[in-house]
Design an enzyme around this catalytic site. Structure first.
Site, PDB file in Angstrom:
ATOM      1  N   CYS A  71       0.836  -1.203   0.000  1.00  0.00           N
ATOM      2  CA  CYS A  71       0.000   0.000   0.000  1.00  0.00           C
ATOM      3  C   CYS A  71       0.872   1.255   0.000  1.00  0.00           C
ATOM      4  O   CYS A  71       1.367   1.670   1.055  1.00  0.00           O
ATOM      5  CB  CYS A  71      -0.929  -0.023   1.217  1.00  0.00           C
ATOM      6  SG  CYS A  71      -1.963   1.438   1.314  1.00  0.00           S
ATOM      7  N   CYS A 104      -0.420   4.143   2.116  1.00  0.00           N
ATOM      8  CA  CYS A 104      -0.282   3.961   3.567  1.00  0.00           C
ATOM      9  C   CYS A 104       1.168   4.170   3.999  1.00  0.00           C
ATOM     10  O   CYS A 104       1.428   4.772   5.027  1.00  0.00           O
ATOM     11  CB  CYS A 104      -0.688   2.548   3.994  1.00  0.00           C
ATOM     12  SG  CYS A 104      -2.153   1.906   3.220  1.00  0.00           S
ATOM     13  N   ASP A 105       2.115   3.645   3.239  1.00  0.00           N
ATOM     14  CA  ASP A 105       3.503   3.562   3.711  1.00  0.00           C
ATOM     15  C   ASP A 105       4.489   4.464   2.972  1.00  0.00           C
ATOM     16  O   ASP A 105       5.644   4.562   3.362  1.00  0.00           O
ATOM     17  CB  ASP A 105       3.999   2.096   3.588  1.00  0.00           C
ATOM     18  CG  ASP A 105       3.122   1.144   4.381  1.00  0.00           C
ATOM     19  OD1 ASP A 105       2.607   1.558   5.421  1.00  0.00           O
ATOM     20  OD2 ASP A 105       2.949  -0.010   3.946  1.00  0.00           O
TER      21      ASP A 105
END
Ligand code: NAP
Length: 301
Positions: A130, A133-134
């Site tokens: 992701c 997200c990261d």
């Protein structure tokens, strides 16, 4: 007792709840992890009719808000199975039960893994599925994105905003994803395409340090130093727990046509979890509507 029990709170499931509630039916959406499903990790959705541009998370929040304001109930639990009690279908979760007149399976799909050495061990230590997200953890660093679909292209575009260098590794010479994003990526100085390349191995002790690539045309192996590897090689269904309830195809997708009707009366399938050619937000939303109206018809009959 619910009229429609919806398993999965992605675009298909939430659209089904909106249509169900508007048809006067009481719905419950049971979601195991994130309301919104996979689109929540899309930084920018640009192909939903009527909305020129919206982030995946905002799109999801709007859907959830719309469904709950119409009276849909939401539950955050992992479904473990469905059993039949006469005409009632009972959705089972760990410790709870939800009796329903009809059920819509909208379980979506999960990330496919590459299956290369060290991928699992270094997940969370440089390997990610992701980018939204990261990605922030890799500000100023060199990273690789693996895949050639729209997700990989979007991830590369997103990461190019933060990272020093983004390598986009794809196993073929042509991308499967949207041409418009490919063109934008071609114009970015810090993005490099590594085509006809496969990943042989991810390297790193405690954290990702690099990868070994294989050139499919020459057979040559080469090393690539990166701190992060973002894997975006498609999705796989997660319908095993329903295998005794509805028929699945060889790849694990629920067998259902455009009418969303499964092999089990009163149980419908909507969105990416069912057999279909095109898996898009628009088709997930369309399925949600079709499945909800089919469930209403089933209840009436
Ligand atoms: P996808 O379209 O299935 O693409 C997966 C990519 O990974 C393909 O390029 C495939 O290569 C590659 N791949 C698969 N297995 C691999 C392996 N073992 N090793 C290396 N490469 C591998 O998946 P996606 O990009 O996640 O998209 C899924 C669906 O969501 C699509 O319908 C897409 O259009 C949609 N989507 C929409 C949006 C939006 O903004 N509306 C955003 C993202 C995704 P090949 O091409 O060689 O098969």
């Amino acid at each position: 007792m619910y009229d429609i029990g919806i398993i999965g709170g992605g675009t298909a499931g939430m659209t089904a709840a909106i249509y169900g509630q508007r048809a006067g039916k009481q719905t419950v959406i049971i979601e195991g992890s994130t309301f919104g499903g996979q689109i929540t990790s899309s930084p920018n959705v640009e192909n939903y009719p009527g909305i020129a541009s919206v982030s995946g998370s905002e799109f999801s929040m709007n859907l959830l808000d719309q469904a709950t304001k119409l009276g849909a109930e939401t539950v955050m639990e992992q479904v473990t199975g469905i059993r039949e009690e006469g005409k009632i279908k009972v959705i089972e979760t760990a410790g709870k039960e939800y009796p329903c007149r009809s059920v819509i399976l909208a379980t979506g799909v999960t990330h496919r893994h590459l299956g290369v050495p060290n991928e699992e061990r270094l997940t969370g230590a440089g390997v990610s599925y992701c980018a939204t997200c990261d990605g922030m953890f890799f500000r100023g660093k060199d990273v690789a994105v693996v895949g050639g679909g729209s997700t990989a292209l979007q991830d590369a575009e997103f990461l190019a905003n933060y990272c020093n260098k983004v390598y986009l590794i794809h196993r073929r010479d042509e991308f499967r994803g949207e041409d418009s994003i490919v063109k934008r990526l071609e114009g970015k100085e810090n993005v490099e395409f590594l085509l006809s390349m496969t990943v042989k191995e991810i390297i790193g002790d405690a954290m990702v340090e690099g990868m070994i690539l294989n050139n499919k045309k020459t057979g040559e192996e080469s090393g690539l130093e990166v701190s992060g590897v973002f894997i975006a090689v498609g999705q796989i269904p997660q319908n095993e727990i329903f295998a005794d309830t509805v028929k699945l195809d060889g790849s694990g997708f629920i067998l259902a046509a455009e009418d969303c009707v499964t092999s089990h009366p009163g149980i419908f399938a909507a969105g990416d979890c069912r057999t279909k050619e095109v898996r898009q937000l628009t088709t997930a939303a369309a399925d949600g509507a079709v499945a909800a109206l089919a469930a209403c018809k089933y209840i009436a009959e």
